[in-house]
Scaffold this motif. Structure first.
Motif, PDB file in Angstrom:
ATOM      1  N   ILE A 167       0.838  -1.195   0.000  1.00 48.48           N
ATOM      2  CA  ILE A 167       0.000   0.000   0.000  1.00 48.48           C
ATOM      3  C   ILE A 167       0.874   1.247   0.000  1.00 48.48           C
ATOM      4  N   ASP A 168       0.286   2.359  -0.416  1.00 46.88           N
ATOM      5  CA  ASP A 168       0.959   3.647  -0.399  1.00 46.88           C
ATOM      6  C   ASP A 168       1.056   4.119   1.050  1.00 46.88           C
ATOM      7  N   GLU A 171      -0.622   7.460   2.114  1.00 50.07           N
ATOM      8  CA  GLU A 171      -2.063   7.613   1.878  1.00 50.07           C
ATOM      9  C   GLU A 171      -2.844   6.588   2.704  1.00 50.07           C
ATOM     10  N   TYR A 247      -8.658   3.074   4.912  1.00 52.47           N
ATOM     11  CA  TYR A 247      -8.747   3.392   3.484  1.00 52.47           C
ATOM     12  C   TYR A 247      -7.322   3.469   2.952  1.00 52.47           C
ATOM     13  N   VAL A 248      -6.982   2.600   2.004  1.00 51.14           N
ATOM     14  CA  VAL A 248      -5.604   2.524   1.521  1.00 51.14           C
ATOM     15  C   VAL A 248      -5.579   2.451  -0.005  1.00 51.14           C
ATOM     16  N   ARG A 249      -4.426   2.810  -0.572  1.00 55.28           N
ATOM     17  CA  ARG A 249      -4.179   2.652  -2.006  1.00 55.28           C
ATOM     18  C   ARG A 249      -3.445   1.336  -2.225  1.00 55.28           C
ATOM     19  N   GLU A 251      -4.152  -2.963  -4.188  1.00 53.56           N
ATOM     20  CA  GLU A 251      -5.017  -3.875  -4.934  1.00 53.56           C
ATOM     21  C   GLU A 251      -5.723  -4.810  -3.960  1.00 53.56           C
ATOM     22  N   ASP A 296     -12.785  -0.871  -3.390  1.00 52.72           N
ATOM     23  CA  ASP A 296     -13.527   0.359  -3.612  1.00 52.72           C
ATOM     24  C   ASP A 296     -13.966   0.436  -5.078  1.00 52.72           C
ATOM     25  N   ARG A 298     -13.432   2.761  -7.018  1.00 52.66           N
ATOM     26  CA  ARG A 298     -12.340   3.345  -7.781  1.00 52.66           C
ATOM     27  C   ARG A 298     -11.164   2.363  -7.804  1.00 52.66           C
ATOM     28  N   GLY A 300      -7.670   0.612  -7.589  1.00 53.48           N
ATOM     29  CA  GLY A 300      -6.469   0.940  -6.831  1.00 53.48           C
ATOM     30  C   GLY A 300      -6.722   1.443  -5.429  1.00 53.48           C
ATOM     31  N   ARG A 301      -7.973   1.372  -4.981  1.00 50.67           N
ATOM     32  CA  ARG A 301      -8.287   1.777  -3.613  1.00 50.67           C
ATOM     33  C   ARG A 301      -9.007   0.633  -2.899  1.00 50.67           C
ATOM     34  N   ILE A 303     -10.746  -0.854   0.959  1.00 47.03           N
ATOM     35  CA  ILE A 303     -11.287  -0.587   2.284  1.00 47.03           C
ATOM     36  C   ILE A 303     -11.122  -1.852   3.117  1.00 47.03           C
TER      37      ILE A 303
END
Length: 342
Positions: A167-168, A171, A247-249, A251, A296, A298, A300-301, A303
């Motif tokens: 994860i990022d 973010e 909440y993370v960036r 897969e 998510d 979107r 690349g996001r 939960i």
């Protein structure tokens, strides 16, 4: 083999939870209960739900004969805890449920708790008590520092993801709701029924919550560079339980696989199928953690949601799990109670 146990701070919520769990432990026997403010009273007078147990009356901690004690749980407020623990005999193993020994750097303790640490030698000795990640060190320790309940919940979600670089790190948002018992048993105006029920509120907003010290310490060590998450806790109008949403960036499939691999052999951590999310109802009164992953809308996001009981897995149950390791008994002893539902 039976082990003799003492509890200091037995009149608080975590003390009562320890007693509830220890009451059916196959090899631990409660020999002393200390609560200086209620010394001289019976346990049943302080906690009527435990009056069926044949246990010693409450005393001051100074009255306990620690030569007859194998392990002591200390469930006192921070600052008070270090003052008491520093006076206990070196022969006694200790599990501390306060914040006094969680942070390794004395300056971090000063930053988050507002005063200098008074037992820095013991601070260096203490092992961080997140059992699933410090199991071997806990088994060899004399002093184990129980984690914050919020800090534990967030780490069950995020540690495997940070460790595997999935994860990022810049973010990460963690939103958390905690039951009112997380604020302790002492009287506070904002915890009165009329002030708390039928509503909820955010608190320690903007990075002031003390458990951020644990997140900073643990996540930065894992990543090998500073990691600072956004974290907002909320006080909920329910007695016990924590629900944390991260909440993370990344897969979703990789996140789910990492969590499944990390906890595949863990007796108390349950990773749900993709798309399912946990409820505090499903872990209430137990030492279990449930974790769910949802992609998510979107790309690349992701939960990730986790639920645990703040008084059990977040505090007293974790403490007992660690004590089991420290005294060489089955790690799950006294902890396989099914959740209480509804």
């Amino acid at each position: 083999m039976s082990h003799s146990i003492a509890i200091i701070g037995a009149s608080g919520y975590t003390g009562a939870e320890l007693i509830r769990l220890l009451a059916t432990h196959p090899s631990f026997e409660i020999k002393a209960l200390a609560a200086n403010s209620k010394a001289g009273q019976s346990l049943g007078a302080v906690f009527p739900h435990l009056r069926h147990l044949d246990l010693p009356d409450l005393v001051t901690w100074e009255e306990i004969d620690f030569d007859a004690i194998d392990l002591c749980f200390c469930a006192l407020p921070h600052k008070t805890s270090q003052e008491v623990i520093s006076k206990l005999p070196k022969t006694v193993k200790i599990v501390d449920l306060s914040a006094d020994f969680r942070l390794r750097d004395p300056e971090d303790y000063r930053k988050w708790y507002g005063n200098a640490h008074g037992a820095t030698e013991m601070q260096e000795e203490a092992v961080y008590g997140l059992t699933e990640f410090y199991r071997e060190a806990i088994a060899e320790a004399r002093l184990v520092a129980g984690t914050g309940c919020n800090a534990a919940t967030g780490q069950y979600i995020l540690r495997p993801l940070i460790e595997r670089d999935l994860i990022d790190l810049d973010e990460i948002i963690l939103d958390l709701q905690c039951g009112v018992s997380g604020a302790g048993r002492s009287l506070k105006e904002n915890l009165l029924h009329a002030e708390l029920s039928e509503g909820t509120n955010a608190y320690a907003v903007g990075g002031t919550h003390r458990h951020l010290g644990e997140f900073d310490q643990e996540f930065s060590a894992l990543a090998g560079r500073p990691v600072e998450i956004q974290f907002t806790p909320h006080l909920g109008p329910f007695n016990r339980g924590i629900l944390a949403t991260a909440y993370v960036r990344g897969e979703a499939e990789a996140v789910l696989e990492a969590l499944q691999q990390a906890y595949a052999e863990e007796p108390f951590v349950v990773v749900l199928p993709m798309g399912e999310t946990p409820s505090t109802h499903h872990v209430r009164g137990s030492n279990f953690v449930h974790i769910g992953v949802v992609a998510d809308r979107r790309p690349g996001r992701v939960i990730v949601v986790a639920a645990l009981d703040n008084l059990c897995k977040g505090s007293s149950g974790q403490a007992l799990q660690n004590a089991n390791l420290m005294l060489g008994v089955d790690e799950t002893a006294g902890l396989m109670l099914a959740p209480c539902f509804p």
